[in-house]
Structures are given as C-alpha cells and as structure tokens.
Design a protein around this motif. Structure first.
Motif: not given
Length: 357
Positions: A341, A338, A158, A153, A133-136, A322
């Motif tokens: 996130g 996707q 996210i 966001t 799970e990514t950030d932005m 991201d």
C-alpha cells in the motif's frame, strides 16, 4: 517572455474502464469518464492535470468539465505559471461550480512549474515525507465477494480496508463481518457516503461492536447537510467520524469545526482544488482536526498529485488513494513506485513524475 509562460494547452476526454463495477450508497460506476489537461511551457516543460467529475458527488459531468476546461484555454495562454495562486484564483472566479476543472488546471500548472524548476512536487509542498500508505476500498458487494476481495487485499500487502456501507443495514454488517473474516489482521474503516440516518449509523456500529469489530473510522455517515446528525453520532460513539461530502470548501470545513460535527476532515483535491486544500489543511492543523486524503475515481495522474500533496505537507492520518488499482486500463506510468500500500515518491526528479504511455 518568461520560460514558465504557458505556450499551449489541450483538453481531451480521459475514459478508463474499471475492473468491475464500483457501487457506493449514491450510485454505481463501471467507467471513469474524466478529463485530461496538458500544458506546455515556453521552455518545453509539460504539465498534466486530471479532472474527475462524478455527478452524485461533484454535480459535474465529463461534458460540463470538458466545456469549462476548454473555456479556460484563451484565459491561460500567455500566462506565467510562476503566478500559480493568481491563476488558480482567476479560474475559480469564473468556474467556481466546476471544482474538478479548477483542480485539474491547478494540477497541470504546478506539474509544469515544478518540472521547469527541476524539483518534485512533494518537495515544493514542503517535503515533510516522500511516501504515503493507502488503504484499499471494497464497494457495496455481496458478503461472499467481500470475503474474496479482502483475501486479495491481504495478498497485495495492504494494511487497511475501507468498506463501503450505507445501503441495507443488515447486509452492511454482514459484509463487514465477512471482510473481517477474510482479512482478520487488517484495519477496517467504513464509508457510508451519506447513506444512513444518525440512528442507523449508531446501530451499525453497535452491531459490529457485538461482533468484536471496531472500525478505525466512520466516514460521512449522514447527508452532507446534516451536521447536527453527525454531531449526534459523535456524541454517542468513540469511533472517529470523518466529514467528506460535508467538507467541500474552506467555509464548510470551518463550519464543521465550529459545530464540533466531526473528528476528521477528508480533503479531496477534486472537491476543493489544490490552493483551497492547502488552506483547509492549515485550518485543520490549527484546530487540531485529524486529516484524511481521498479521491474520486481517478487515474495514476490525479492520485499522484494527491500523494505528493499529502506526503509534502505530512500529518495525514488516513490515506485513501487506491483508485488506480480499480482500473482495467490506466494511460499513465510512474508518479510513484508502489510496494503493497506504500506509494514511494523519492525517486521522482521533477513535477509529478508522470509519464503518458
């Protein structure tokens, strides 16, 4: 001849415009000027690799990366990718200062190998998980623009925002406060990209604390060679400190650990290549250092490789992958599905699962 022998290799520019200029403390960029490496094996399996040189961070340009990667063609033709560690060592021995080229070639080799084996790359790395799970990231922008990007966001679903700081201290604090207003329930990390002195970093954290904002992380607050400064910051705050530019090799990470200069190590495949990244992850686990994975300005191709790496190994506390969301055009499809996130790799049958449009 083995079915996993390299039959052909091509190297070409990979230029991708960004949706808007992306500014950090060390420079601004409006287009990713990367390099695409394509390997074809004897059995027809194709592997893709991406080099993402960024002169302020890696000391490489697209031109030097193209030249170095093309210099590897004769070296690699006829070699068996089953011997991927040996091939990585061979390339590194000749092009040790072109780390993004080493990373791109290792990526293409492992993509081709695992496609030939019929297994996804995350499973090859250990299969600890099949998603990350990514950030932005929000670059150095006005407080007003930061607020808008924070709201966007939230709409994307996210859960964490990474805010670029390290320019003007007052503007940085105002930007973070505005982003918090736009996304009141999201976690916030800070990345100064070497832009602060130790005292400025502590002043930033203090000013945010006065506004009831506590970051989850402060990444690379000071110059990459200032480990004493990083250790000083660590001694005066409970906010975790991450090393990024300081952590460019196994030797540098070992020095950071021995110096007690950070709580978190940000592994970037473009800084170290994949083989050395595996060693760094193992060293960090042994030393009980938290792990983060990040990226340069990379397409879905290289970000997929980083996602496979982090998911396969497991145990990454911070995920910063991201950059495909910052691109106006991306020539690749698949690699992951996707949702908000979350990058889900579970439906990939072999290799990176990347398709060239």
């Amino acid at each position: 001849m083995a079915r996993t022998t390299i039959r052909s290799m091509t190297v070409e520019p990979l230029n991708m415009p960004l949706l808007e200029p992306f500014a950090i403390a060390t420079g601004s960029i409006s287009e990713a000027r990367n390099v695409l490496i394509t390997l074809t094996l004897q059995d027809g399996s194709v592997g893709y690799g991406e080099c993402a040189p960024f002169p302020p961070s890696t000391g490489e340009s697209q031109e030097t990366a193209l030249a170095a990667a093309r210099g590897c063609i004769d070296l690699l033709l006829g070699q068996d990718v089953a011997h991927w560690r040996m091939l990585a060592k061979l390339v590194r021995s000749l092009y040790f200062s072109q780390t993004t080229v080493c990373a791109g070639i290792e990526m293409a080799i492992l993509d081709a190998l695992t496609r030939s084996y019929g297994m996804p790359l995350y499973a090859f790395f250990g299969g600890a998980s099949s998603q990350v799970e990514t950030d932005m990231s929000i670059p150095i922008v006005s407080a007003e623009r930061g607020y808008q990007l924070a709201e966007e966001t939230v709409r994307l679903g996210i859960n964490t925002i990474k805010v670029k700081v390290g320019s003007d201290l007052r503007e940085d604090v105002n930007r973070v406060e505005s982003i918090r207003s736009g996304a009141p329930h999201l976690g916030i990390t800070l990345d100064a990209n070497q832009g602060y002195t130790p005292n400025e970093a502590l002043l930033c954290l203090e000013a945010l604390d006065d506004r009831d904002i506590r970051p989850l992380l402060l990444e690379q607050p000071v110059h990459k060679d200032d480990l004493a400064g990083m250790r000083y910051i660590m001694q005066h705050t409970s906010v975790p400190i991450a090393a990024d530019e300081s952590a460019g090799s196994l030797g540098e990470v070992s020095h950071i650990i021995n110096s007690a200069a950070a709580n978190v190590i940000n592994i970037k495949l473009m800084k170290t290549g994949i083989v050395e990244a595996l060693d760094i992850a193992a060293l960090c686990r042994a030393a009980h250092m938290q792990l983060m994975i990040g990226a340069m300005i990379e397409s879905r191709l290289a970000i997929s490789a980083a996602a496979h790496f982090a998911a396969g190994l497991g145990g990454f506390r911070f995920i910063d992958l991201d950059t495909p969301m910052l691109l106006a055009e991306d020539p690749f499809l698949s690699g992951y599905e996707q949702r908000g996130g979350i990058y889900d790799l579970s439906n990939i049958k072999s290799g990176l699962g990347i398709i060239l449009k």
